[in-house]
Design a protein around this motif. Structure first.
Motif, PDB file in Angstrom:
ATOM      1  N   VAL A 276      74.728  85.327  12.010  1.00 24.28           N
ATOM      2  CA  VAL A 276      75.748  84.145  12.028  1.00 24.28           C
ATOM      3  C   VAL A 276      75.381  83.222  10.887  1.00 24.28           C
ATOM      4  CG1 VAL A 276      76.976  82.268  13.289  1.00 24.28           C
ATOM      5  CG2 VAL A 276      76.318  84.562  14.469  1.00 24.28           C
ATOM      6  N   GLY A 340      77.802  80.133  21.160  1.00 26.27           N
ATOM      7  CA  GLY A 340      77.961  81.431  20.995  1.00 26.27           C
ATOM      8  C   GLY A 340      76.511  82.548  21.037  1.00 26.27           C
ATOM      9  N   VAL A 355      81.397  83.864  26.834  1.00 20.29           N
ATOM     10  CA  VAL A 355      80.938  83.984  25.343  1.00 20.29           C
ATOM     11  C   VAL A 355      81.645  85.107  24.827  1.00 20.29           C
ATOM     12  CG1 VAL A 355      79.340  84.275  23.767  1.00 20.29           C
ATOM     13  CG2 VAL A 355      78.830  82.514  25.251  1.00 20.29           C
ATOM     14  N   SER A 356      81.544  86.337  25.277  1.00 14.76           N
ATOM     15  CA  SER A 356      82.143  87.475  24.758  1.00 14.76           C
ATOM     16  C   SER A 356      83.594  87.554  24.313  1.00 14.76           C
ATOM     17  CB  SER A 356      82.028  88.643  25.817  1.00 14.76           C
ATOM     18  OG  SER A 356      82.443  89.938  25.164  1.00 14.76           O
ATOM     19  N   LEU A 359      83.996  85.330  20.709  1.00 12.34           N
ATOM     20  CA  LEU A 359      83.166  85.784  19.609  1.00 12.34           C
ATOM     21  C   LEU A 359      84.011  86.277  18.302  1.00 12.34           C
ATOM     22  CD1 LEU A 359      80.187  87.408  21.197  1.00 12.34           C
ATOM     23  CD2 LEU A 359      80.369  85.036  20.463  1.00 12.34           C
ATOM     24  N   ASP A 360      83.781  85.591  17.219  1.00 10.18           N
ATOM     25  CA  ASP A 360      84.217  86.367  15.897  1.00 10.18           C
ATOM     26  C   ASP A 360      83.562  87.721  15.494  1.00 10.18           C
ATOM     27  OD1 ASP A 360      81.789  85.334  14.921  1.00 10.18           O
ATOM     28  OD2 ASP A 360      82.731  83.626  14.046  1.00 10.18           O
ATOM     29  N   ASN A 363      79.371  87.342  15.327  1.00  8.70           N
ATOM     30  CA  ASN A 363      78.869  87.299  16.758  1.00  8.70           C
ATOM     31  C   ASN A 363      78.879  88.584  17.318  1.00  8.70           C
ATOM     32  OD1 ASN A 363      77.870  84.416  17.000  1.00  8.70           O
ATOM     33  ND2 ASN A 363      79.810  83.787  16.232  1.00  8.70           N
ATOM     34  N   GLN A 364      80.212  89.331  17.369  1.00  7.65           N
ATOM     35  CA  GLN A 364      80.382  90.552  17.982  1.00  7.65           C
ATOM     36  C   GLN A 364      79.333  91.607  17.480  1.00  7.65           C
ATOM     37  OE1 GLN A 364      81.865  91.597  20.583  1.00  7.65           O
ATOM     38  NE2 GLN A 364      83.687  89.976  21.028  1.00  7.65           N
TER      39      GLN A 364
END
Length: 430
Positions: A276, A340, A355-356, A359-360, A363-364
């Motif tokens: 990130v 995140g 959070v899942s 996520l962008d 992050n994914q």
């Protein structure tokens, strides 16, 4: 770089007071203990941390004074503060140093908090990673794994297929040769020099059935292993697969100086949670794969490591308030949305679920990587011995540089690493 929260709080003006009032904080707010927090990282981590600190202040009334530094500056500063009896109340702690700080009584046991989090379903392996001699000294801020960051734009420009989790050191050699032939971006090399990366050495040893350290705090490898490690990187260096020693020396710790950000290399050993922050500094799309395998089909070098911990300083005037901040940081749903996976995959199922969906892309990628290590995944090693930090800074990094610059041969460096590390470990144990 050091940033104090005082300036940020001043710029906020009365907003913090309004938020506190909205949260129903009583007049005792002004009397709540002030907490000092120290952590390492880049600006993205700092922004997220400061925002959660504000949320905690609004909810609980404890003012947070915080500072962050680059990794290389962090540990000397923390050591100086600890030695002077002026350690912060909440300390970001690393797996390699937690034994040393616990055994020196620089951080306090927080077993009550651990029991509360365990009841809430906190990942058992992550709680175990924060224990020293059976007591809990650190709460994991996220699970992560070592990873190789990949500049996908550079690979596309060079006309080379991206590596996968199946790639090997032989594949790395071929990738390096292809990059040299393509000659993109002023001669960008395939990879940063990993010869003095402790995590990369550890991963390589684990694939060979060895380890950096045993559970008893001894070296888990011998001189021949060390010599072969330096020979491997000498071969990669001579083939111009990794960056030159002059360029690698420019990496002084801050993310902005790394070979990935400066565009000197398309691949770099790192950690999954750092994607990130790096993506925020690199215009090309980044991805990640595991570290190279020593041979096709060989795995087990990776493990789900606590990315870092929050520990409570043993000199903290209000340890209960400090532990309350740590609890808030890892378990509050709104805090989880802010944080995140920048520090790793959340360790509570409830916060993971929160959070899942938020996520962008980067992050994914990080979450999916850690969740799908497959046969790369091996067991969590025991915490490194108290002197592991000294071995890393004074030997592993230094000897890698010396071999890179031609000041020592691989054979000399291998011998010095084993003899020097053994001496450091013996001295620390006596």
């Amino acid at each position: 770089m050091t940033i104090k929260l005082d300036r940020r709080q001043f710029l906020m003006g009365s907003s913090a007071l309004l938020a506190a009032g909205a949260a129903g904080v009583s007049p005792a707010w002004a009397q709540a203990s002030s907490l000092r927090l120290i952590f390492w990282g880049g600006q993205d981590r700092a922004d997220r941390t400061y925002k959660v600190a504000d949320m905690f202040t609004a909810a609980k009334g404890n003012d947070i004074e915080a500072e962050f530094l680059a990794w290389n500056d962090y540990w000397p500063k923390l050591a100086t503060q600890t030695a002077g009896g002026n350690a912060p109340d909440v300390i970001q702690m690393d797996y390699r140093y937690i034994v040393e700080y616990a055994k020196r009584n620089a951080i306090a046991p927080i077993d009550d908090l651990g029991a509360k989090l365990a009841e809430a379903g906190f990942d058992a392996d992550q709680l175990e990673g924060g224990k020293v001699d059976g007591k809990l000294y650190g709460i994991s801020l996220g699970a992560n794994s070592v990873a190789t960051l990949v500049n996908t734009g550079a690979f596309e420009e060079a006309g080379i297929e991206l590596p996968t989790n199946a790639w090997t050191y032989d594949d790395l050699m071929e990738i390096g040769e292809a990059f040299n032939s393509a000659n993109i971006r002023g001669g960008m090399r395939a990879i940063a020099d990993g010869s003095y990366s402790e995590p990369m050495l550890d991963n390589w040893l684990r694939q060979r059935g060895k380890a950096l350290y045993t559970a008893e705090g001894k070296l888990g490898f011998d001189e021949q292993d060390a010599v072969e490690w330096y020979q491997l990187w000498s071969k990669l260096r001579e083939a111009k697969v990794c960056v030159t020693p002059d360029n690698q020396a420019l990496d002084t710790g801050p993310l902005e100086t790394t070979m990935l950000v400066t565009g000197k290399a398309a691949l770099m050993p790192s950690n999954s949670n750092q994607l990130v922050a790096f993506q925020g500094l690199v215009p090309d799309k980044l991805d990640m794969v595991g570290y190279p395998r020593i041979a096709e089909g060989v795995g087990g070098g990776h493990y789900r490591k606590p990315s870092m911990f929050f520990s409570v300083g043993n000199t903290a005037a209000d340890k209960e308030a400090a532990a309350s901040f740590v609890d808030f940081f890892v378990s509050d749903p709104e805090a989880a949305k802010v944080l995140g996976v920048e520090r790793g995959i959340p360790c509570l199922p409830a916060t993971r679920d929160v959070v899942s969906p938020t996520l962008d892309g980067p992050n994914q990628i990080a979450l999916n990587f850690v969740a799908n290590l497959g046969d790369l995944l091996g067991p969590l090693p025991p915490p490194p011995p108290a002197a592991a930090g000294e071995v890393d800074s004074s030997l592993i990094r230094t000897l890698g540089q010396e071999v890179g610059f031609g000041a020592k041969t691989a054979e000399q460096a291998g011998k010095e690493l084993v003899e020097g590390a053994s001496a450091i470990l013996s001295r620390a144990a006596s």
